[in-house]
Design a protein around this motif. Structure first.
Motif, mmCIF file in Angstrom:
data_model
loop_
_atom_site.group_PDB
_atom_site.id
_atom_site.type_symbol
_atom_site.label_atom_id
_atom_site.label_comp_id
_atom_site.label_asym_id
_atom_site.label_seq_id
_atom_site.Cartn_x
_atom_site.Cartn_y
_atom_site.Cartn_z
ATOM 1 N N ILE A 81 -12.540 9.759 9.631
ATOM 2 C CA ILE A 81 -11.883 9.292 8.453
ATOM 3 C C ILE A 81 -13.087 8.019 7.820
ATOM 4 O O ILE A 81 -13.142 7.257 8.661
ATOM 5 N N GLY A 82 -13.351 8.348 6.765
ATOM 6 C CA GLY A 82 -14.256 7.345 6.048
ATOM 7 C C GLY A 82 -13.702 6.051 5.467
ATOM 8 O O GLY A 82 -12.663 6.158 4.972
ATOM 9 N N PHE A 83 -14.618 5.150 5.336
ATOM 10 C CA PHE A 83 -14.136 3.766 4.679
ATOM 11 C C PHE A 83 -14.755 4.363 3.191
ATOM 12 O O PHE A 83 -15.854 4.205 2.911
ATOM 13 N N SER A 84 -13.841 4.964 2.453
ATOM 14 C CA SER A 84 -14.530 5.583 1.123
ATOM 15 C C SER A 84 -13.322 5.252 0.174
ATOM 16 O O SER A 84 -12.137 4.919 0.186
ATOM 17 N N LEU A 85 -14.009 4.932 -1.038
ATOM 18 C CA LEU A 85 -13.164 4.422 -2.316
ATOM 19 C C LEU A 85 -13.429 5.655 -3.377
ATOM 20 O O LEU A 85 -14.312 6.430 -3.235
ATOM 21 N N MET A 86 -12.143 5.421 -4.103
ATOM 22 C CA MET A 86 -12.245 6.796 -5.191
ATOM 23 C C MET A 86 -11.442 6.187 -6.347
ATOM 24 O O MET A 86 -10.650 5.536 -6.172
ATOM 25 N N ALA A 87 -12.185 6.374 -7.557
ATOM 26 C CA ALA A 87 -11.462 6.015 -8.918
ATOM 27 C C ALA A 87 -11.109 7.132 -9.707
ATOM 28 O O ALA A 87 -12.130 7.881 -10.125
ATOM 29 N N ASP A 88 -10.029 7.244 -9.871
ATOM 30 C CA ASP A 88 -9.612 8.361 -11.147
ATOM 31 C C ASP A 88 -8.746 7.532 -12.174
ATOM 32 O O ASP A 88 -8.892 6.236 -12.235
ATOM 33 N N PRO A 89 -8.656 8.587 -13.194
ATOM 34 C CA PRO A 89 -7.755 7.660 -14.413
ATOM 35 C C PRO A 89 -6.833 6.862 -13.925
ATOM 36 O O PRO A 89 -6.720 5.861 -14.592
ATOM 37 N N PHE A 131 -8.777 -8.572 -3.323
ATOM 38 C CA PHE A 131 -9.371 -7.742 -2.329
ATOM 39 C C PHE A 131 -8.412 -6.365 -1.821
ATOM 40 O O PHE A 131 -8.671 -5.308 -2.083
ATOM 41 N N PHE A 132 -7.430 -6.755 -1.182
ATOM 42 C CA PHE A 132 -6.524 -6.186 -0.552
ATOM 43 C C PHE A 132 -5.847 -5.233 -1.777
ATOM 44 O O PHE A 132 -5.637 -4.055 -1.433
ATOM 45 N N MET A 133 -5.242 -5.657 -2.833
ATOM 46 C CA MET A 133 -4.590 -4.783 -3.840
ATOM 47 C C MET A 133 -5.829 -3.792 -4.562
ATOM 48 O O MET A 133 -5.431 -2.637 -4.656
ATOM 49 N N LEU A 134 -7.097 -4.150 -4.539
ATOM 50 C CA LEU A 134 -8.053 -3.328 -4.874
ATOM 51 C C LEU A 134 -8.286 -2.098 -3.936
ATOM 52 O O LEU A 134 -8.467 -0.924 -4.391
ATOM 53 N N LEU A 135 -8.293 -2.674 -2.603
ATOM 54 C CA LEU A 135 -8.356 -1.534 -1.443
ATOM 55 C C LEU A 135 -7.389 -0.569 -1.584
ATOM 56 O O LEU A 135 -7.392 0.611 -1.536
ATOM 57 N N LEU A 136 -6.031 -1.098 -1.937
ATOM 58 C CA LEU A 136 -5.001 -0.226 -2.002
ATOM 59 C C LEU A 136 -4.970 0.788 -2.986
ATOM 60 O O LEU A 136 -4.682 2.040 -2.644
ATOM 61 N N VAL A 137 -5.565 0.537 -4.246
ATOM 62 C CA VAL A 137 -5.603 1.634 -5.290
ATOM 63 C C VAL A 137 -6.790 2.251 -5.281
ATOM 64 O O VAL A 137 -6.925 3.395 -6.060
ATOM 65 N N LEU A 138 -7.643 1.770 -4.579
ATOM 66 C CA LEU A 138 -9.192 2.606 -4.504
ATOM 67 C C LEU A 138 -9.481 3.369 -3.255
ATOM 68 O O LEU A 138 -10.232 4.348 -3.304
ATOM 69 N N ALA A 139 -8.485 3.342 -2.472
ATOM 70 C CA ALA A 139 -8.671 4.067 -1.101
ATOM 71 C C ALA A 139 -8.645 5.616 -1.512
ATOM 72 O O ALA A 139 -7.889 5.913 -2.005
ATOM 73 N N ASP A 140 -9.224 6.434 -0.496
ATOM 74 C CA ASP A 140 -9.287 7.997 -0.930
ATOM 75 C C ASP A 140 -8.547 8.450 0.484
ATOM 76 O O ASP A 140 -8.646 9.807 0.314
ATOM 77 N N ASN A 141 -8.110 7.754 1.296
ATOM 78 C CA ASN A 141 -7.310 8.427 2.325
ATOM 79 C C ASN A 141 -6.211 7.507 2.589
ATOM 80 O O ASN A 141 -6.206 6.254 2.300
ATOM 81 N N PHE A 142 -5.002 7.979 3.430
ATOM 82 C CA PHE A 142 -3.813 7.373 3.651
ATOM 83 C C PHE A 142 -4.201 6.223 4.602
ATOM 84 O O PHE A 142 -3.312 5.049 4.287
ATOM 85 N N VAL A 195 -0.372 13.987 9.181
ATOM 86 C CA VAL A 195 -1.436 14.532 10.201
ATOM 87 C C VAL A 195 -0.996 15.633 10.954
ATOM 88 O O VAL A 195 -1.787 16.795 10.925
ATOM 89 N N PHE A 196 0.212 15.659 11.406
ATOM 90 C CA PHE A 196 0.715 16.852 12.039
ATOM 91 C C PHE A 196 0.908 17.972 11.253
ATOM 92 O O PHE A 196 0.646 19.148 11.635
ATOM 93 N N THR A 197 1.364 18.013 9.847
ATOM 94 C CA THR A 197 1.432 18.893 8.888
ATOM 95 C C THR A 197 0.172 19.653 8.523
ATOM 96 O O THR A 197 -0.134 20.983 8.335
ATOM 97 N N TYR A 198 -0.767 18.668 7.883
ATOM 98 C CA TYR A 198 -1.948 19.052 7.214
ATOM 99 C C TYR A 198 -3.268 18.781 8.159
ATOM 100 O O TYR A 198 -4.230 19.129 7.620
ATOM 101 N N GLY A 199 -3.241 18.083 9.223
ATOM 102 C CA GLY A 199 -4.478 17.653 10.038
ATOM 103 C C GLY A 199 -5.395 16.963 9.410
ATOM 104 O O GLY A 199 -6.531 17.001 9.822
ATOM 105 N N SER A 200 -4.877 16.162 8.394
ATOM 106 C CA SER A 200 -5.878 15.242 7.752
ATOM 107 C C SER A 200 -5.217 14.045 6.962
ATOM 108 O O SER A 200 -3.976 14.412 6.754
ATOM 109 N N LEU A 201 -5.900 12.913 6.956
ATOM 110 C CA LEU A 201 -5.249 11.866 5.944
ATOM 111 C C LEU A 201 -6.097 11.846 4.780
ATOM 112 O O LEU A 201 -5.750 10.848 3.927
#
Length: 229
Positions: A81-89, A131-142, A195-201
């Motif tokens: 699981i990466g510390f990864s950020l994602m920005a979409d519209p 910072f935490f609000m930005l992390l909340l909306v930019l996270a690319d995993n649950f 995780v149980f259903t799809y094997g990923s977050l």
């Protein structure tokens, strides 16, 4: 690793408020109010300008979604699981709201908190909240989304109970803390079910799998979304 300017902007955007938190939190007592305000407001202003850049770049068609993986966070059986950020519209709109309104709140607080003994501490908390609000909306995993959620809850508790010598404020902070823990339960249960259903977050893997799993009539998807809600 070759990064585009959009990826660099995305990577820097949430960590500017975190830097403001660190500076005011560690050394704020040595600063004058003017310096504290410049550090606190300036970090949010820079994040706002980067948000505007990313929003305009998206409008111009430079990218539909921009992602950056900062580091591998937690190893799991089929990868990490990466510390990864994602920005979409959608998240870009939220960036403008968080940094734009957040900047106005910071500017207002310079006058509102003038003369308060906890001036530096208040601005440190505000920067951490952003910072935490930005992390909340930019996270690319649950999981990273959950980390942002927890951080927002922590900062809510700290800010509500900021004047901790007042018992009524402390009671309100405790109430907010308890309500956040109720939210945590649903969030954690939903992640276990994902995780149980799809094997990923990871959002992209989960959304792709969910799209072929029966849509809105699928009982598992309904359970996951209700728990998240």
């Amino acid at each position: 690793m070759n990064l585009t300017f959009a990826q660099i902007a995305l990577a820097a955007l949430p960590f500017l408020p975190l830097a403001g938190f660190a500076v005011n939190g560690l050394w704020g007592r040595r600063f004058k109010e003017t310096t504290i305000g410049i550090v606190g407001c300036g970090s949010i202003l820079l994040s706002f300008l980067l948000s505007v850049f990313l929003f305009m770049a998206n409008l111009s068609g430079s990218f539909a979604t921009v992602q950056v993986r900062l580091f591998d966070w937690i190893p799991v059986a089929n990868g990490s699981i990466g510390f990864s950020l994602m920005a979409d519209p959608l998240s870009l709109i939220m960036l403008l709201v968080i940094t734009g309104v957040g900047l106005l709140i910071h500017l207002y607080s310079v006058g509102y908190m003038h003369g308060d003994a906890g001036f530096a501490r208040f601005f440190a908390y505000l920067n951490l909240f952003i910072f935490f609000m930005l992390l909340l909306v930019l996270a690319d995993n649950f999981l990273l989304l959950f980390a942002g959620w927890e951080g927002v809850g922590l900062c809510s508790f700290l800010l509500i109970g900021f004047w901790f010598t007042n018992e009524s404020y402390n009671a309100a902070a405790k109430k907010a803390f308890v309500m956040n823990r109720i939210g945590d339960l649903g969030f954690l249960l939903s992640m276990f079910l994902i995780v149980f259903t799809y094997g990923s977050l990871n959002f992209d893997q989960v959304f792709t799998a969910a799209a072929t799993a029966g849509g809105a009539n699928n009982a598992t998807i309904i359970a996951i979304t209700l728990l998240l809600f």
